[in-house]
Scaffold this motif. Structure first.
Motif, mmCIF file in Angstrom:
data_model
loop_
_atom_site.group_PDB
_atom_site.id
_atom_site.type_symbol
_atom_site.label_atom_id
_atom_site.label_comp_id
_atom_site.label_asym_id
_atom_site.label_seq_id
_atom_site.Cartn_x
_atom_site.Cartn_y
_atom_site.Cartn_z
ATOM 1 N N ASP A 27 0.847 -1.189 0.000
ATOM 2 C CA ASP A 27 0.000 0.000 0.000
ATOM 3 C C ASP A 27 0.884 1.242 0.000
ATOM 4 O O ASP A 27 1.865 1.308 0.738
ATOM 5 N N PRO A 28 0.561 2.239 -0.813
ATOM 6 C CA PRO A 28 1.366 3.469 -0.814
ATOM 7 C C PRO A 28 1.207 4.222 0.499
ATOM 8 O O PRO A 28 0.173 4.130 1.163
ATOM 9 N N ILE A 29 2.255 4.959 0.874
ATOM 10 C CA ILE A 29 2.196 5.771 2.082
ATOM 11 C C ILE A 29 1.450 7.049 1.731
ATOM 12 O O ILE A 29 1.885 7.815 0.891
ATOM 13 N N ARG A 30 0.290 7.236 2.348
ATOM 14 C CA ARG A 30 -0.532 8.404 2.039
ATOM 15 C C ARG A 30 -0.433 9.469 3.115
ATOM 16 O O ARG A 30 -0.496 10.649 2.840
ATOM 17 N N ARG A 31 -0.305 9.066 4.352
ATOM 18 C CA ARG A 31 -0.272 9.996 5.472
ATOM 19 C C ARG A 31 0.538 9.352 6.585
ATOM 20 O O ARG A 31 0.483 8.142 6.767
ATOM 21 N N ILE A 32 1.275 10.168 7.317
ATOM 22 C CA ILE A 32 2.072 9.644 8.415
ATOM 23 C C ILE A 32 1.792 10.417 9.692
ATOM 24 O O ILE A 32 1.213 11.493 9.657
ATOM 25 N N THR A 33 2.221 9.863 10.781
ATOM 26 C CA THR A 33 2.199 10.534 12.066
ATOM 27 C C THR A 33 3.654 10.710 12.482
ATOM 28 O O THR A 33 4.418 9.749 12.490
ATOM 29 N N ILE A 34 4.045 11.942 12.786
ATOM 30 C CA ILE A 34 5.412 12.217 13.221
ATOM 31 C C ILE A 34 5.446 12.155 14.745
ATOM 32 O O ILE A 34 4.629 12.778 15.415
ATOM 33 N N LEU A 35 6.378 11.357 15.251
ATOM 34 C CA LEU A 35 6.504 11.157 16.686
ATOM 35 C C LEU A 35 7.920 11.480 17.148
ATOM 36 O O LEU A 35 8.863 11.213 16.413
ATOM 37 N N PRO A 36 8.158 11.974 18.306
ATOM 38 C CA PRO A 36 7.138 12.500 19.206
ATOM 39 C C PRO A 36 6.575 13.808 18.673
ATOM 40 O O PRO A 36 7.231 14.490 17.903
ATOM 41 N N ALA A 37 5.375 14.111 19.063
ATOM 42 C CA ALA A 37 4.720 15.338 18.602
ATOM 43 C C ALA A 37 5.149 16.480 19.527
ATOM 44 O O ALA A 37 4.404 16.893 20.397
ATOM 45 N N TYR A 38 6.368 16.936 19.352
ATOM 46 C CA TYR A 38 6.893 18.022 20.194
ATOM 47 C C TYR A 38 6.124 19.311 19.961
ATOM 48 O O TYR A 38 5.728 19.607 18.850
ATOM 49 N N HIS A 39 5.982 20.043 21.002
ATOM 50 C CA HIS A 39 5.475 21.406 20.874
ATOM 51 C C HIS A 39 6.597 22.375 21.211
ATOM 52 O O HIS A 39 6.754 23.394 20.583
ATOM 53 N N THR A 40 7.383 22.023 22.242
ATOM 54 C CA THR A 40 8.505 22.853 22.648
ATOM 55 C C THR A 40 9.729 21.973 22.837
ATOM 56 O O THR A 40 9.644 20.920 23.457
ATOM 57 N N VAL A 41 10.843 22.392 22.280
ATOM 58 C CA VAL A 41 12.098 21.663 22.403
ATOM 59 C C VAL A 41 13.102 22.578 23.072
ATOM 60 O O VAL A 41 13.313 23.702 22.629
ATOM 61 N N GLN A 48 21.042 17.367 19.244
ATOM 62 C CA GLN A 48 20.207 16.942 18.118
ATOM 63 C C GLN A 48 18.903 16.388 18.666
ATOM 64 O O GLN A 48 18.849 15.890 19.788
ATOM 65 N N ILE A 49 17.859 16.484 17.857
ATOM 66 C CA ILE A 49 16.576 15.892 18.204
ATOM 67 C C ILE A 49 16.179 14.938 17.091
ATOM 68 O O ILE A 49 16.501 15.152 15.925
ATOM 69 N N SER A 50 15.525 13.853 17.466
ATOM 70 C CA SER A 50 15.131 12.829 16.501
ATOM 71 C C SER A 50 13.630 12.675 16.466
ATOM 72 O O SER A 50 12.960 12.712 17.498
ATOM 73 N N PHE A 51 13.113 12.495 15.263
ATOM 74 C CA PHE A 51 11.704 12.217 15.041
ATOM 75 C C PHE A 51 11.601 10.902 14.288
ATOM 76 O O PHE A 51 12.535 10.492 13.599
ATOM 77 N N ARG A 52 10.502 10.243 14.433
ATOM 78 C CA ARG A 52 10.242 9.055 13.627
ATOM 79 C C ARG A 52 8.844 9.193 13.043
ATOM 80 O O ARG A 52 8.075 10.051 13.478
ATOM 81 N N ALA A 53 8.548 8.363 12.072
ATOM 82 C CA ALA A 53 7.250 8.456 11.403
ATOM 83 C C ALA A 53 6.615 7.082 11.292
ATOM 84 O O ALA A 53 7.301 6.085 11.055
ATOM 85 N N ALA A 54 5.305 7.056 11.475
ATOM 86 C CA ALA A 54 4.529 5.832 11.315
ATOM 87 C C ALA A 54 3.489 6.065 10.227
ATOM 88 O O ALA A 54 2.885 7.131 10.155
ATOM 89 N N ASP A 55 3.300 5.063 9.372
ATOM 90 C CA ASP A 55 2.306 5.195 8.301
ATOM 91 C C ASP A 55 0.906 4.893 8.826
ATOM 92 O O ASP A 55 0.708 4.672 10.017
ATOM 93 N N GLN A 56 -0.051 4.853 7.907
ATOM 94 C CA GLN A 56 -1.451 4.669 8.278
ATOM 95 C C GLN A 56 -1.715 3.304 8.919
ATOM 96 O O GLN A 56 -2.703 3.117 9.608
#
Length: 121
Positions: A27-41, A48-56
């Protein structure tokens, strides 16, 4: 994802000894969720800060994406390190994630950057 396993026919019409052909439809990747959902860093110089992504479907797709900063003067995306950013100065920056098949970003988040350095009075 659909997996289809077929066995082609041999010249005499038998399927007994012919090798399998495996076709996998992803299945194609249509939308992801970026984690962690930082508001303030909060950062210190050189951090350095790291983000990861999860697909649908919840699969980790961090390595499959191209990551960019909306403000490279404030937050730099590290080349060759998917999802890793270096904060450069305090303020607001957006993070965008792109997939090779997408026409635009498939994930975005906003980061507020604060320095941990004590400002001289």
């Amino acid at each position: 994802m659909a997996i289809q396993r077929t066995r082609p026919r041999t010249r005499c019409g038998s399927t007994r000894q012919a090798p399998y052909t495996v076709r996998i439809d992803i299945d194609p990747i249509r939308r992801i969720t970026i984690l962690p959902a930082y508001h303030t860093v909060r950062f210190s110089p050189g951090s350095q800060i790291s983000f990861r992504a999860a697909d649908q479907s919840g699969n980790d797709v961090t390595q499959l994406l191209t990551w960019e900063s909306g403000d490279p003067q404030r937050l730099r995306a590290e080349q060759g390190m998917p999802g890793v950013f270096t904060p450069l100065s305090p303020g607001r920056a957006e993070i965008h994630a792109y997939h090779k098949d997408s026409r635009g970003p498939i994930g975005e988040t906003v980061v507020m950057i604060q320095s941990t350095r004590q400002e001289a009075a």
